[in-house]
Structures are given as structure tokens and as C-alpha cells.
Design a protein around this motif. Sequence first.
Motif, PDB file in Angstrom:
ATOM      1  N   PRO A  38       0.836  -1.215   0.000  1.00 34.18           N
ATOM      2  CA  PRO A  38       0.000   0.000   0.000  1.00 34.18           C
ATOM      3  C   PRO A  38       0.863   1.255   0.000  1.00 34.18           C
ATOM      4  O   PRO A  38       1.951   1.282   0.592  1.00 34.18           O
ATOM      5  N   TYR A  39       0.398   2.255  -0.687  1.00 31.92           N
ATOM      6  CA  TYR A  39       1.071   3.569  -0.745  1.00 31.92           C
ATOM      7  C   TYR A  39       2.492   3.473  -1.306  1.00 31.92           C
ATOM      8  O   TYR A  39       3.370   4.244  -0.937  1.00 31.92           O
ATOM      9  N   HIS A  40       2.724   2.515  -2.160  1.00 30.70           N
ATOM     10  CA  HIS A  40       4.048   2.356  -2.777  1.00 30.70           C
ATOM     11  C   HIS A  40       3.839   2.134  -4.270  1.00 30.70           C
ATOM     12  O   HIS A  40       3.495   1.033  -4.698  1.00 30.70           O
ATOM     13  N   LYS A  41       4.026   3.166  -5.053  1.00 33.51           N
ATOM     14  CA  LYS A  41       3.775   3.086  -6.482  1.00 33.51           C
ATOM     15  C   LYS A  41       5.032   2.603  -7.216  1.00 33.51           C
ATOM     16  O   LYS A  41       6.112   3.154  -7.043  1.00 33.51           O
ATOM     17  N   THR A  42       4.842   1.581  -8.041  1.00 36.37           N
ATOM     18  CA  THR A  42       5.937   0.983  -8.793  1.00 36.37           C
ATOM     19  C   THR A  42       5.613   1.044 -10.274  1.00 36.37           C
ATOM     20  O   THR A  42       4.527   0.671 -10.699  1.00 36.37           O
ATOM     21  N   PHE A 100       2.885   9.873 -23.085  1.00 31.49           N
ATOM     22  CA  PHE A 100       3.147   8.757 -22.177  1.00 31.49           C
ATOM     23  C   PHE A 100       1.852   8.185 -21.612  1.00 31.49           C
ATOM     24  O   PHE A 100       1.727   6.974 -21.432  1.00 31.49           O
ATOM     25  N   GLU A 101       0.876   9.050 -21.336  1.00 26.70           N
ATOM     26  CA  GLU A 101      -0.375   8.575 -20.750  1.00 26.70           C
ATOM     27  C   GLU A 101      -1.182   7.718 -21.721  1.00 26.70           C
ATOM     28  O   GLU A 101      -2.120   7.028 -21.312  1.00 26.70           O
ATOM     29  N   ALA A 102      -0.826   7.741 -23.007  1.00 26.04           N
ATOM     30  CA  ALA A 102      -1.470   6.849 -23.973  1.00 26.04           C
ATOM     31  C   ALA A 102      -0.692   5.545 -24.140  1.00 26.04           C
ATOM     32  O   ALA A 102      -1.145   4.638 -24.840  1.00 26.04           O
ATOM     33  N   HIS A 103       0.449   5.465 -23.506  1.00 20.64           N
ATOM     34  CA  HIS A 103       1.337   4.309 -23.652  1.00 20.64           C
ATOM     35  C   HIS A 103       1.378   3.460 -22.390  1.00 20.64           C
ATOM     36  O   HIS A 103       1.344   2.223 -22.463  1.00 20.64           O
ATOM     37  N   CYS A 104       1.442   4.086 -21.242  1.00 16.85           N
ATOM     38  CA  CYS A 104       1.599   3.373 -19.977  1.00 16.85           C
ATOM     39  C   CYS A 104       0.232   2.933 -19.447  1.00 16.85           C
ATOM     40  O   CYS A 104      -0.743   3.674 -19.531  1.00 16.85           O
ATOM     41  N   CYS A 105       0.167   1.720 -18.895  1.00 14.86           N
ATOM     42  CA  CYS A 105      -1.082   1.171 -18.360  1.00 14.86           C
ATOM     43  C   CYS A 105      -0.927   0.891 -16.869  1.00 14.86           C
ATOM     44  O   CYS A 105       0.124   0.433 -16.426  1.00 14.86           O
ATOM     45  N   ARG A 106      -1.983   1.152 -16.142  1.00 10.96           N
ATOM     46  CA  ARG A 106      -1.994   0.921 -14.698  1.00 10.96           C
ATOM     47  C   ARG A 106      -2.694  -0.403 -14.401  1.00 10.96           C
ATOM     48  O   ARG A 106      -3.725  -0.723 -14.974  1.00 10.96           O
ATOM     49  N   VAL A 107      -2.118  -1.164 -13.482  1.00  8.44           N
ATOM     50  CA  VAL A 107      -2.713  -2.413 -13.009  1.00  8.44           C
ATOM     51  C   VAL A 107      -3.014  -2.247 -11.528  1.00  8.44           C
ATOM     52  O   VAL A 107      -2.091  -2.184 -10.707  1.00  8.44           O
ATOM     53  N   GLY A 108      -4.279  -2.131 -11.190  1.00  8.56           N
ATOM     54  CA  GLY A 108      -4.627  -1.849  -9.806  1.00  8.56           C
ATOM     55  C   GLY A 108      -4.253  -0.431  -9.426  1.00  8.56           C
ATOM     56  O   GLY A 108      -4.153   0.459 -10.274  1.00  8.56           O
ATOM     57  N   GLU A 109      -4.004  -0.220  -8.143  1.00  6.10           N
ATOM     58  CA  GLU A 109      -3.752   1.133  -7.642  1.00  6.10           C
ATOM     59  C   GLU A 109      -2.288   1.515  -7.639  1.00  6.10           C
ATOM     60  O   GLU A 109      -1.961   2.694  -7.757  1.00  6.10           O
ATOM     61  N   ASN A 110      -1.388   0.541  -7.522  1.00  3.36           N
ATOM     62  CA  ASN A 110       0.009   0.875  -7.219  1.00  3.36           C
ATOM     63  C   ASN A 110       1.026   0.387  -8.239  1.00  3.36           C
ATOM     64  O   ASN A 110       2.226   0.503  -8.013  1.00  3.36           O
ATOM     65  N   LEU A 111       0.565  -0.156  -9.363  1.00  8.78           N
ATOM     66  CA  LEU A 111       1.492  -0.751 -10.324  1.00  8.78           C
ATOM     67  C   LEU A 111       1.161  -0.268 -11.728  1.00  8.78           C
ATOM     68  O   LEU A 111      -0.013  -0.170 -12.093  1.00  8.78           O
ATOM     69  N   ALA A 112       2.194   0.054 -12.517  1.00 11.20           N
ATOM     70  CA  ALA A 112       1.990   0.499 -13.898  1.00 11.20           C
ATOM     71  C   ALA A 112       3.083  -0.096 -14.778  1.00 11.20           C
ATOM     72  O   ALA A 112       4.212  -0.340 -14.329  1.00 11.20           O
ATOM     73  N   PHE A 113       2.731  -0.338 -16.064  1.00  6.34           N
ATOM     74  CA  PHE A 113       3.649  -0.977 -17.007  1.00  6.34           C
ATOM     75  C   PHE A 113       3.787  -0.141 -18.270  1.00  6.34           C
ATOM     76  O   PHE A 113       2.804   0.362 -18.810  1.00  6.34           O
ATOM     77  N   SER A 114       5.027  -0.032 -18.745  1.00  4.52           N
ATOM     78  CA  SER A 114       5.328   0.506 -20.061  1.00  4.52           C
ATOM     79  C   SER A 114       5.772  -0.664 -20.930  1.00  4.52           C
ATOM     80  O   SER A 114       6.821  -1.268 -20.686  1.00  4.52           O
ATOM     81  N   LEU A 115       4.954  -1.005 -21.944  1.00  2.00           N
ATOM     82  CA  LEU A 115       5.166  -2.220 -22.730  1.00  2.00           C
ATOM     83  C   LEU A 115       5.364  -1.883 -24.203  1.00  2.00           C
ATOM     84  O   LEU A 115       4.927  -0.837 -24.680  1.00  2.00           O
ATOM     85  N   ASN A 116       5.998  -2.805 -24.928  1.00  2.64           N
ATOM     86  CA  ASN A 116       6.237  -2.636 -26.360  1.00  2.64           C
ATOM     87  C   ASN A 116       5.774  -3.864 -27.120  1.00  2.64           C
ATOM     88  O   ASN A 116       5.967  -4.998 -26.665  1.00  2.64           O
ATOM     89  N   GLU A 175       5.774  10.566  -9.798  1.00  2.15           N
ATOM     90  CA  GLU A 175       6.396  10.332  -8.495  1.00  2.15           C
ATOM     91  C   GLU A 175       6.288   8.885  -8.017  1.00  2.15           C
ATOM     92  O   GLU A 175       5.835   8.616  -6.895  1.00  2.15           O
ATOM     93  N   PRO A 176       6.667   7.909  -8.832  1.00  2.79           N
ATOM     94  CA  PRO A 176       6.675   6.528  -8.340  1.00  2.79           C
ATOM     95  C   PRO A 176       7.767   6.347  -7.292  1.00  2.79           C
ATOM     96  O   PRO A 176       8.844   6.948  -7.385  1.00  2.79           O
ATOM     97  N   GLU A 177       7.479   5.534  -6.293  1.00  2.67           N
ATOM     98  CA  GLU A 177       8.513   5.231  -5.305  1.00  2.67           C
ATOM     99  C   GLU A 177       9.636   4.417  -5.928  1.00  2.67           C
ATOM    100  O   GLU A 177      10.796   4.518  -5.496  1.00  2.67           O
TER     101      GLU A 177
END
Length: 269
Positions: free
Chosen positions: A111-115, A149-165, A193-195
Motif C-alpha cells: 500500500p502507498y508504494h507506487k511501482t 506517455f499517458e497513452a502508452h503506460c497502463c496501470r494495473v490496480g492502484e500501485n502498479l503500472a507498465f510501459s510495454l512494447n 512520483e513513483p517510489e
Amino acid sequence: MENLQIAIEKARAIRQEQAALAQMPTAVASTAEQNWNALPELEIDPTTLIAKRVMTQKSNAHSSHYDMLRTRIRDQAKKNNWRRIAIVSAGPQVGKTTTLTNLAFSFGRLPYHKTMVFDFDLRRPSLQTLLNHHPTTQIDDVVEGRTPFEAHCCRVGENLAFSLNAQPVANSAELLQSDGMSDFLSGVQDIYEPELMLFDTPPLLAADDTRGFLSNIDAALLIVEAERTPIDQIDVVEQQLSELTNVLGVVLNKCNYPDPTSTANYEYY
């Protein structure tokens, strides 16, 4: 009386300045939170992940070793103020991307740790295969300003995001070593501001992509395969990494013989 009035006004000015400074982190955090939540959400089928040996969406016996590794990485990152960690291997097929993905979902449960995770193995991107996702954008278009970037990166749940190719990127070494890449990463860090930012990078001995990119990161985690990666190769790669960045540690992957000193082997679950 005049001196007292001057002192009062000075104290009032200091108090107002301190109050303004105290409010600034809240405002920045609020903006970063809004930017993060605005990322498109990616729905992933848990059974697909399990079939690809990604076992860390929930805390269980299979996730315990990755959770321990997560905690050690987090502790070292906090201690040294590290935000960018590269996941590195000497050669291919050692389980680097699978290890990274398991780590990512383990971090995602904090929780409260964005990756934020980046597939920067640009010659052979495979992270999207593990996630069973078919991205329509490429990181080179983002770095070079053709795609937001906001059209490229996807969020999974609240604290995780992926940049994929979806496919290999031409001139990958030049892109990873460019000033544009450095500016891009700084911009992402400031806006979201990801941790922690985790990077899947090409095998160090296969090309110069990773070597040129390591100047942009704070530390590297080396993944080696038990009974396959030669000891002398590990020594060479570790030495090269230490000349380029901080070495966070070495992970022995695909090991058939558990560490007898590890509490993760106890019948806890």
C-alpha cells in the motif's frame, strides 16, 4: 514599541512562509496522484499469469521468496534513496523477465508504494507476452514525442503500472543512451512520483544497450541461472556492473536446492 512591531511582522512572515512550504508537498502529491490515476487501467487474467509462472498477485507460499526479495530491495532503495533499479542478466533465457514480473506484482501489493515497470529489453521485448497484453504504442515514439506517455503506460490496480512494447525498437542502443531518454525518465519521475522504477534490460553481454543505459539508473540487480550461468561469467558481469552503477545484489534463479537457512522454507503456509 517599534522594535516589537518589527519582530512581530518578521515572525508573521516566517510563519506564513513555513505554512506555504508545508502545503507544497501536499499539492504536488495530489497532482501526482491525479496523474497516476488518469493512466488507463489494464485488466489482467490471473490464470494467465499463473500459467506463465507469475505467482505473486496474492500473498501465498509461492510468493514468499519474491516477497522477501521485494523487502530487501525496498529497504536498500529507501536507505540509499534509490528510485531506478535495472534488472540485468549476463545472457538470455535465465528467467530475468519472469523474475521482474513477479517482483512487480509483489511490489504492487504494497500500500502507498507506487511501482512503475519498463520493458527496455528493446531488441526482444517479452513482458507484454507474460501479461498477455497487445500494446499498440512503442516507447521510442513516447521518448521522441510522437505519442504521449499517458497513452502508452497502463496501470494495473492502484500501485502498479507498465510501459510495454509490441515489437522490437530500431536503434535501441542509441535510444537508451540518448539525452532524450534521460529527460524522459526525469519527466516521468517528476509527474508521477513513483517510489520505484524497475527496468527490464537486455542481457549485458549480448549488446551495448544496457551498458549505455545504466548511467540513468541508481542500481542493478543481477539475475543468474543455477547450474547454467558460469561462475566466471558472473564475476565478469558483476565487475562491469560495479564500474557503471551500484550493484544491488545477485539473484540465483531456477535453483532446485532451497537455501536451508531461509525461513521461507518453513511450513508457514
